[in-house]
Design a protein around this motif. Structure first.
Motif, short mmCIF file in Angstrom:
data_model
loop_
_atom_site.label_atom_id
_atom_site.label_comp_id
_atom_site.label_asym_id
_atom_site.label_seq_id
_atom_site.Cartn_x
_atom_site.Cartn_y
_atom_site.Cartn_z
N VAL A 117 2.22 -3.84 2.40
CA VAL A 117 1.27 -3.46 1.36
C VAL A 117 0.91 -4.69 0.54
O VAL A 117 1.68 -5.63 0.43
N GLY A 118 -0.27 -4.66 -0.03
CA GLY A 118 -0.71 -5.76 -0.88
C GLY A 118 -1.45 -5.21 -2.08
O GLY A 118 -1.81 -4.03 -2.13
N GLY A 119 -1.66 -6.06 -3.07
CA GLY A 119 -2.43 -5.67 -4.23
C GLY A 119 -1.67 -4.79 -5.21
O GLY A 119 -2.29 -4.09 -6.01
N VAL A 120 -0.35 -4.82 -5.14
CA VAL A 120 0.44 -4.04 -6.08
C VAL A 120 1.24 -4.99 -6.96
O VAL A 120 1.52 -6.11 -6.59
N ARG A 121 1.62 -4.51 -8.14
CA ARG A 121 2.26 -5.39 -9.11
C ARG A 121 3.76 -5.17 -9.28
O ARG A 121 4.45 -6.01 -9.81
N SER A 122 4.25 -4.01 -8.85
CA SER A 122 5.66 -3.74 -9.09
C SER A 122 6.32 -3.15 -7.85
O SER A 122 5.64 -2.74 -6.90
N LYS A 123 7.64 -3.12 -7.88
CA LYS A 123 8.39 -2.54 -6.78
C LYS A 123 8.07 -1.06 -6.63
O LYS A 123 7.87 -0.57 -5.51
N ASP A 124 7.99 -0.34 -7.74
CA ASP A 124 7.66 1.08 -7.69
C ASP A 124 6.27 1.31 -7.07
O ASP A 124 6.09 2.22 -6.26
N SER A 135 4.76 -0.69 -4.99
CA SER A 135 4.80 -1.03 -3.57
C SER A 135 5.43 0.10 -2.76
O SER A 135 4.99 0.39 -1.64
N VAL A 136 6.43 0.78 -3.31
CA VAL A 136 7.04 1.92 -2.63
C VAL A 136 6.03 3.05 -2.50
O VAL A 136 5.86 3.65 -1.44
N ALA A 137 5.31 3.34 -3.59
CA ALA A 137 4.29 4.39 -3.56
C ALA A 137 3.20 4.07 -2.54
O ALA A 137 2.77 4.94 -1.76
N ALA A 138 2.74 2.82 -2.52
CA ALA A 138 1.70 2.42 -1.58
C ALA A 138 2.21 2.47 -0.14
O ALA A 138 1.49 2.90 0.77
N GLY A 139 3.45 2.07 0.07
CA GLY A 139 4.04 2.14 1.40
C GLY A 139 4.18 3.57 1.89
O GLY A 139 3.90 3.87 3.06
N LEU A 140 4.61 4.47 1.01
CA LEU A 140 4.72 5.88 1.38
C LEU A 140 3.35 6.48 1.72
O LEU A 140 3.21 7.24 2.67
N GLN A 141 2.34 6.11 0.95
CA GLN A 141 0.99 6.60 1.22
C GLN A 141 0.50 6.09 2.57
O GLN A 141 -0.08 6.83 3.35
N GLN A 142 0.76 4.82 2.84
CA GLN A 142 0.34 4.23 4.11
C GLN A 142 1.09 4.89 5.28
O GLN A 142 0.48 5.18 6.32
N LEU A 143 2.35 5.18 5.10
CA LEU A 143 3.14 5.85 6.13
C LEU A 143 2.60 7.26 6.37
O LEU A 143 2.40 7.67 7.52
N THR A 183 14.02 3.82 9.38
CA THR A 183 13.42 2.72 8.64
C THR A 183 12.01 2.50 9.16
O THR A 183 11.81 2.20 10.34
N PHE A 184 11.03 2.72 8.30
CA PHE A 184 9.63 2.49 8.64
C PHE A 184 9.20 1.19 8.00
O PHE A 184 9.50 0.94 6.84
N ARG A 185 8.45 0.40 8.74
CA ARG A 185 8.01 -0.89 8.21
C ARG A 185 6.49 -0.88 8.05
O ARG A 185 5.75 -0.71 9.01
N VAL A 186 6.05 -1.05 6.82
CA VAL A 186 4.63 -1.17 6.50
C VAL A 186 4.47 -2.35 5.54
O VAL A 186 5.39 -2.70 4.81
#
Length: 66
Positions: free
Chosen positions: A16-23, A25-33, A11-14
């Motif tokens: 994210v902000g500035g996103v509009r949907s759950k999908d 936010s997942v994409a932005a979190g994966l990119q940040q990871l 479980t990685f914790r990041v």
């Protein structure tokens, strides 16, 4: 001799902000990871491990996929 199989859940914790949907936010979190791992930064993580018993190859281990 049968090989022991293990289910490792990471479980990685990041945040994210500035996103509009759950999908999104997942994409932005994966990119940040990905960026954090590639740059060698410390990424907050939890790990749990358990031995898998009576595994059935046709059944998925996880029921939810993003």
């Amino acid at each position: 001799m049968e090989t022991t199989q293990w289910l490792v859940t990471l479980t990685f914790r990041v945040t994210v902000g500035g996103v509009r949907s759950k999908d999104d936010s997942v994409a932005a979190g994966l990119q940040q990871l990905k960026e954090g791992l590639c740059s060698g930064k410390d990424v907050p993580m939890e790990a749990s491990v358990r031995r898998i018993t009576n595994i059935v190859e046709e059944e998925p281990i996880f029921g939810v996929r993003w």
